[in-house]
Design a protein around this motif. Structure first.
Motif, PDB file in Angstrom:
ATOM      1  N   ARG A  10       0.817  -1.210   0.000  1.00  0.00           N
ATOM      2  CA  ARG A  10       0.000   0.000   0.000  1.00  0.00           C
ATOM      3  C   ARG A  10       0.852   1.262   0.000  1.00  0.00           C
ATOM      4  N   VAL A  11       1.990   1.203   0.674  1.00  0.00           N
ATOM      5  CA  VAL A  11       2.902   2.346   0.658  1.00  0.00           C
ATOM      6  C   VAL A  11       3.350   2.629  -0.769  1.00  0.00           C
ATOM      7  N   LEU A  12       3.552   1.581  -1.556  1.00  0.00           N
ATOM      8  CA  LEU A  12       4.041   1.721  -2.926  1.00  0.00           C
ATOM      9  C   LEU A  12       2.948   2.110  -3.923  1.00  0.00           C
ATOM     10  N   GLN A  13       1.696   2.215  -3.463  1.00  0.00           N
ATOM     11  CA  GLN A  13       0.582   2.573  -4.341  1.00  0.00           C
ATOM     12  C   GLN A  13      -0.179   3.782  -3.784  1.00  0.00           C
ATOM     13  N   PRO A  14       0.475   4.939  -3.693  1.00  0.00           N
ATOM     14  CA  PRO A  14      -0.183   6.105  -3.088  1.00  0.00           C
ATOM     15  C   PRO A  14      -1.392   6.625  -3.857  1.00  0.00           C
ATOM     16  N   SER A  15      -1.511   6.293  -5.120  1.00  0.00           N
ATOM     17  CA  SER A  15      -2.691   6.739  -5.864  1.00  0.00           C
ATOM     18  C   SER A  15      -3.905   5.859  -5.568  1.00  0.00           C
ATOM     19  N   ARG A  16      -3.664   4.666  -5.071  1.00  0.00           N
ATOM     20  CA  ARG A  16      -4.753   3.745  -4.760  1.00  0.00           C
ATOM     21  C   ARG A  16      -5.114   3.764  -3.279  1.00  0.00           C
ATOM     22  N   TYR A  17      -4.097   3.898  -2.415  1.00  0.00           N
ATOM     23  CA  TYR A  17      -4.317   3.889  -0.972  1.00  0.00           C
ATOM     24  C   TYR A  17      -3.888   5.221  -0.384  1.00  0.00           C
ATOM     25  N   ASP A  18      -4.564   5.646   0.637  1.00  0.00           N
ATOM     26  CA  ASP A  18      -4.330   6.952   1.249  1.00  0.00           C
ATOM     27  C   ASP A  18      -2.882   7.104   1.708  1.00  0.00           C
ATOM     28  N   PRO A  19      -2.119   7.983   1.074  1.00  0.00           N
ATOM     29  CA  PRO A  19      -0.720   8.159   1.467  1.00  0.00           C
ATOM     30  C   PRO A  19      -0.565   8.814   2.834  1.00  0.00           C
ATOM     31  N   ASN A  20      -1.639   9.363   3.392  1.00  0.00           N
ATOM     32  CA  ASN A  20      -1.590   9.896   4.749  1.00  0.00           C
ATOM     33  C   ASN A  20      -1.678   8.786   5.793  1.00  0.00           C
ATOM     34  N   LEU A  21      -2.151   7.626   5.397  1.00  0.00           N
ATOM     35  CA  LEU A  21      -2.213   6.472   6.299  1.00  0.00           C
ATOM     36  C   LEU A  21      -0.976   5.596   6.162  1.00  0.00           C
ATOM     37  N   TYR A  22      -0.541   5.406   4.933  1.00  0.00           N
ATOM     38  CA  TYR A  22       0.580   4.513   4.646  1.00  0.00           C
ATOM     39  C   TYR A  22       1.790   5.355   4.246  1.00  0.00           C
ATOM     40  N   LEU A  23       2.518   5.803   5.248  1.00  0.00           N
ATOM     41  CA  LEU A  23       3.592   6.766   5.011  1.00  0.00           C
ATOM     42  C   LEU A  23       4.893   6.150   4.551  1.00  0.00           C
ATOM     43  N   GLN A  24       5.315   5.075   5.164  1.00  0.00           N
ATOM     44  CA  GLN A  24       6.600   4.493   4.789  1.00  0.00           C
ATOM     45  C   GLN A  24       6.582   2.991   5.002  1.00  0.00           C
ATOM     46  N   GLN A  25       7.486   2.328   4.296  1.00  0.00           N
ATOM     47  CA  GLN A  25       7.571   0.875   4.383  1.00  0.00           C
ATOM     48  C   GLN A  25       8.120   0.433   5.733  1.00  0.00           C
ATOM     49  N   ILE A  26       7.811  -0.802   6.075  1.00  0.00           N
ATOM     50  CA  ILE A  26       8.310  -1.419   7.302  1.00  0.00           C
ATOM     51  C   ILE A  26       9.354  -2.446   6.899  1.00  0.00           C
ATOM     52  N   ASP A  27      10.531  -2.331   7.445  1.00  0.00           N
ATOM     53  CA  ASP A  27      11.614  -3.265   7.158  1.00  0.00           C
ATOM     54  C   ASP A  27      11.540  -4.408   8.161  1.00  0.00           C
ATOM     55  N   TYR A  28      10.717  -5.394   7.850  1.00  0.00           N
ATOM     56  CA  TYR A  28      10.504  -6.550   8.723  1.00  0.00           C
ATOM     57  C   TYR A  28      10.960  -7.789   7.962  1.00  0.00           C
ATOM     58  N   GLN A  29      12.015  -8.414   8.414  1.00  0.00           N
ATOM     59  CA  GLN A  29      12.576  -9.588   7.744  1.00  0.00           C
ATOM     60  C   GLN A  29      12.123 -10.859   8.449  1.00  0.00           C
ATOM     61  N   PRO A  30      11.498 -11.797   7.741  1.00  0.00           N
ATOM     62  CA  PRO A  30      10.984 -13.010   8.384  1.00  0.00           C
ATOM     63  C   PRO A  30      12.068 -13.923   8.957  1.00  0.00           C
ATOM     64  N   ASP A  31      13.302 -13.786   8.491  1.00  0.00           N
ATOM     65  CA  ASP A  31      14.367 -14.663   8.982  1.00  0.00           C
ATOM     66  C   ASP A  31      15.073 -14.090  10.217  1.00  0.00           C
ATOM     67  N   ILE A  32      14.611 -12.953  10.719  1.00  0.00           N
ATOM     68  CA  ILE A  32      15.212 -12.343  11.911  1.00  0.00           C
ATOM     69  C   ILE A  32      14.277 -12.543  13.096  1.00  0.00           C
ATOM     70  N   ASP A  33      14.845 -12.948  14.232  1.00  0.00           N
ATOM     71  CA  ASP A  33      14.066 -13.098  15.463  1.00  0.00           C
ATOM     72  C   ASP A  33      14.069 -11.754  16.184  1.00  0.00           C
ATOM     73  N   TYR A  34      12.944 -11.036  16.118  1.00  0.00           N
ATOM     74  CA  TYR A  34      12.834  -9.732  16.759  1.00  0.00           C
ATOM     75  C   TYR A  34      12.460  -9.842  18.231  1.00  0.00           C
ATOM     76  N   GLY A  35      12.111 -11.020  18.669  1.00  0.00           N
ATOM     77  CA  GLY A  35      11.703 -11.201  20.053  1.00  0.00           C
ATOM     78  C   GLY A  35      10.202 -11.044  20.205  1.00  0.00           C
ATOM     79  N   TYR A  36       9.714 -11.463  21.350  1.00  0.00           N
ATOM     80  CA  TYR A  36       8.272 -11.458  21.584  1.00  0.00           C
ATOM     81  C   TYR A  36       7.701 -10.044  21.649  1.00  0.00           C
TER      82      TYR A  36
END
Length: 162
Positions: free
Chosen positions: A108-134
């Motif tokens: 949604r961040v990459l489609q500001p013309s389709r989704y409200d860019p005021n809601l989806y401001l920036q991407q989240i760098d979340y990697q599935p192979d990293i253990d971020y903890g509970y």
């Protein structure tokens, strides 16, 4: 100790106005919107959503060296009074849901013309192979639930329930 920041800082402070028109045409519902009959908000939850003072939550885990910064009025109150308590979900459950929700968020961040860019401001760098903890996974997941319920959005195939 150097901390890696999961890029996730949201700044919401604007008033969102939803306008409806009177007429006999059938109402169109966007695929990302939640129909109001699917979610029932309690008075306590509505009060948390109406909060206008900024909340800042820093989710940090020294052991994993990751943190998330969430700035959204009402989230701290909602997390402490309405969300399921820590330990309710398993870490595996949270990681699986977060992977799905992050993918949809980033699209949604990459489609500001389709989704409200005021809601989806920036991407989240979340990697599935990293253990971020509970704690990081718990608060990220709950932010997604809060966000979907507050802004009437659907980030995945699941109804955002508490």
């Amino acid at each position: 100790m150097k901390k890696r920041l999961i890029k996730f800082a949201l700044f919401f402070g604007t008033i969102i106005t939803i306008a409806s028109s009177c007429g006999s045409t059938k109402e169109k519902v966007k695929p990302d919107e939640v129909k109001t009959d699917e979610i029932t908000l309690s008075d306590e939850e509505k009060k948390a959503f109406e909060q206008v003072e900024g909340d800042t939550i820093v989710i940090a885990n020294d052991e994993t060296e990751y943190e998330i910064i969430i700035i959204d009025p009402g989230f701290f109150n909602w997390l402490n009074s309405i969300a399921r308590p820590e330990g309710y979900y398993s870490q595996t459950f949270l990681e699986n849901r977060n992977q799905i929700l992050v993918i949809n968020w980033n699209q949604r961040v990459l489609q500001p013309s389709r989704y409200d860019p005021n809601l989806y401001l920036q991407q989240i760098d979340y990697q599935p192979d990293i253990d971020y903890g509970y704690e990081v996974n718990y608060k990220l997941y709950n932010y997604f639930i809060f966000f979907q319920r507050k802004y009437n959005q659907r980030l995945g195939p699941f109804v955002p329930r508490i």
